[in-house]
Design a protein around this motif. Sequence first.
Motif, PDB file in Angstrom:
ATOM      1  N   SER A   1       0.814  -1.224   0.000  1.00 39.61           N
ATOM      2  CA  SER A   1       0.000   0.000   0.000  1.00 39.61           C
ATOM      3  C   SER A   1       0.846   1.272   0.000  1.00 39.61           C
ATOM      4  N   ALA A   2       2.101   1.137   0.431  1.00 43.50           N
ATOM      5  CA  ALA A   2       2.988   2.306   0.479  1.00 43.50           C
ATOM      6  C   ALA A   2       3.604   2.605  -0.891  1.00 43.50           C
ATOM      7  N   HIS A   3       3.202   1.852  -1.913  1.00 42.54           N
ATOM      8  CA  HIS A   3       3.781   2.032  -3.253  1.00 42.54           C
ATOM      9  C   HIS A   3       2.692   2.316  -4.283  1.00 42.54           C
ATOM     10  N   HIS A   4       3.090   3.022  -5.348  1.00 39.82           N
ATOM     11  CA  HIS A   4       2.140   3.353  -6.423  1.00 39.82           C
ATOM     12  C   HIS A   4       2.125   2.280  -7.509  1.00 39.82           C
ATOM     13  N   GLY A   5       3.214   1.530  -7.599  1.00 44.14           N
ATOM     14  CA  GLY A   5       3.321   0.496  -8.627  1.00 44.14           C
ATOM     15  C   GLY A   5       4.052  -0.709  -8.069  1.00 44.14           C
ATOM     16  N   ILE A   6       3.666  -1.904  -8.536  1.00 39.51           N
ATOM     17  CA  ILE A   6       4.284  -3.138  -8.045  1.00 39.51           C
ATOM     18  C   ILE A   6       4.640  -4.004  -9.248  1.00 39.51           C
ATOM     19  N   PHE A   7       5.916  -4.427  -9.306  1.00 39.70           N
ATOM     20  CA  PHE A   7       6.338  -5.387 -10.330  1.00 39.70           C
ATOM     21  C   PHE A   7       6.509  -6.740  -9.647  1.00 39.70           C
ATOM     22  N   ILE A   8       5.818  -7.756 -10.171  1.00 42.56           N
ATOM     23  CA  ILE A   8       5.930  -9.110  -9.603  1.00 42.56           C
ATOM     24  C   ILE A   8       6.628 -10.007 -10.622  1.00 42.56           C
TER      25      ILE A   8
ATOM     26  N   ARG B   1      -3.457   1.519  -7.146  1.00 41.04           N
ATOM     27  CA  ARG B   1      -2.056   1.308  -7.550  1.00 41.04           C
ATOM     28  C   ARG B   1      -2.083   0.418  -8.782  1.00 41.04           C
ATOM     29  N   VAL B   2      -0.923   0.265  -9.399  1.00 44.93           N
ATOM     30  CA  VAL B   2      -0.892  -0.479 -10.663  1.00 44.93           C
ATOM     31  C   VAL B   2       0.166  -1.578 -10.567  1.00 44.93           C
ATOM     32  N   PHE B   3      -0.130  -2.692 -11.211  1.00 47.26           N
ATOM     33  CA  PHE B   3       0.752  -3.858 -11.166  1.00 47.26           C
ATOM     34  C   PHE B   3       1.320  -4.140 -12.558  1.00 47.26           C
ATOM     35  N   ALA B   4       2.523  -4.710 -12.583  1.00 48.89           N
ATOM     36  CA  ALA B   4       3.113  -5.230 -13.819  1.00 48.89           C
ATOM     37  C   ALA B   4       3.709  -6.588 -13.480  1.00 48.89           C
ATOM     38  N   ILE B   5       3.661  -7.501 -14.446  1.00 47.42           N
ATOM     39  CA  ILE B   5       4.070  -8.877 -14.138  1.00 47.42           C
ATOM     40  C   ILE B   5       5.076  -9.381 -15.167  1.00 47.42           C
ATOM     41  N   GLY B   6       5.998 -10.203 -14.695  1.00 45.86           N
ATOM     42  CA  GLY B   6       6.983 -10.830 -15.576  1.00 45.86           C
ATOM     43  C   GLY B   6       7.320 -12.193 -15.026  1.00 45.86           C
ATOM     44  N   SER B   7       7.955 -13.009 -15.860  1.00 47.43           N
ATOM     45  CA  SER B   7       8.307 -14.353 -15.404  1.00 47.43           C
ATOM     46  C   SER B   7       9.593 -14.803 -16.087  1.00 47.43           C
ATOM     47  N   ALA B   8      10.265 -15.734 -15.441  1.00 47.67           N
ATOM     48  CA  ALA B   8      11.424 -16.400 -16.045  1.00 47.67           C
ATOM     49  C   ALA B   8      11.293 -17.878 -15.726  1.00 47.67           C
ATOM     50  N   SER B   9      11.533 -18.692 -16.750  1.00 47.72           N
ATOM     51  CA  SER B   9      11.439 -20.143 -16.540  1.00 47.72           C
ATOM     52  C   SER B   9      12.495 -20.837 -17.386  1.00 47.72           C
TER      53      SER B   9
ATOM     54  N   ARG C   1       5.916   1.709 -18.901  1.00 47.68           N
ATOM     55  CA  ARG C   1       4.447   1.805 -18.767  1.00 47.68           C
ATOM     56  C   ARG C   1       4.036   1.766 -17.294  1.00 47.68           C
ATOM     57  N   LEU C   2       4.696   0.887 -16.525  1.00 48.34           N
ATOM     58  CA  LEU C   2       4.385   0.811 -15.088  1.00 48.34           C
ATOM     59  C   LEU C   2       4.634   2.166 -14.424  1.00 48.34           C
ATOM     60  N   VAL C   3       5.756   2.788 -14.746  1.00 48.52           N
ATOM     61  CA  VAL C   3       6.094   4.087 -14.145  1.00 48.52           C
ATOM     62  C   VAL C   3       5.070   5.142 -14.566  1.00 48.52           C
ATOM     63  N   ASP C   4       4.739   5.172 -15.857  1.00 48.51           N
ATOM     64  CA  ASP C   4       3.750   6.149 -16.354  1.00 48.51           C
ATOM     65  C   ASP C   4       2.418   5.998 -15.605  1.00 48.51           C
ATOM     66  N   MET C   5       1.970   4.760 -15.470  1.00 52.84           N
ATOM     67  CA  MET C   5       0.685   4.514 -14.797  1.00 52.84           C
ATOM     68  C   MET C   5       0.790   4.805 -13.302  1.00 52.84           C
ATOM     69  N   ALA C   6       1.933   4.453 -12.715  1.00 53.72           N
ATOM     70  CA  ALA C   6       2.126   4.699 -11.272  1.00 53.72           C
ATOM     71  C   ALA C   6       2.086   6.195 -10.969  1.00 53.72           C
ATOM     72  N   ARG C   7       2.607   7.005 -11.891  1.00 53.27           N
ATOM     73  CA  ARG C   7       2.565   8.474 -11.698  1.00 53.27           C
ATOM     74  C   ARG C   7       1.122   8.959 -11.548  1.00 53.27           C
TER      75      ARG C   7
END
Length: 193
Positions: free
Chosen positions: A72-79, A116-124, A184-190
């Motif tokens: 909650s203390a953040h505007h954007g979250i990358f998972i 807040r806004v989320f962005a997601i990525g993965s590595a496998s 995009r995450l930064v733009d949306m988080a702003r």
Amino acid sequence: MPSPKILVLPGSLRTGSHNVRLAALATKELALLDIDVTRISLADYPLPLYDADLDARTGQPDNAVKLKQMISAHHGIFIASPEYSASVTPLLKNAIDWVSRVREKGDPTYAAFKNRVFAIGSASTSATGGLRSLMALRQILELGCGAMVVPEQVAIPDAERAFDDMDNLVEMRLANLLRAELARLVDMARLMM
Ligand SMILES: Cc1cc2nc3c(=O)[nH]c(=O)nc-3n(C[C@H](O)[C@H](O)[C@H](O)COP(=O)(O)O)c2cc1C
């Protein structure tokens, strides 16, 4: 221009985790953009397996509340989300389930996922790069928790060979996809500031 606060969260605790590497790279890329970025580990928020009886009896554990407050203390979250059995890790799902239950005074439902806004990525290590984990995670966040998730996403295949010695992505196409997603995450988080 003031920086939005971005949180980076990997869904693996494994020693040598490729998703921790992806999270570290995302953190570095955001720092290079002068973004106020924090990376955490779910190891610092140990939680029991979600149990509705426990929840009803004693409420959410302190670590669920702390993790909710951190998000909650953040505007954007990358998972950075590993793929287990065509879905997300139980570690990540369990953390999301507990956090989704936390309602502090005056909070709406799913408070940690709103405004807040989320962005997601993965590595496998697989050829599909954890793409199915991203499909599952998008569903959990958007449909399950009412979160906004940016449409861009990156899935890093063949993860054992995807990073160089400096933990950068070898393939420029993937590096650029990650950068575009983070931009995009930064733009949306702003917009959430
Ligand atoms: C129980 C289990 C199930 C897995 N299932 C999949 C899968 O369905 N698809 C896939 O691409 N990789 C699968 N993997 C491989 C992991 O995605 C791969 O080991 C990845 O590197 C794990 O993330 P980490 O390196 O961040 O810990 C699985 C691994 C485990 C341990």
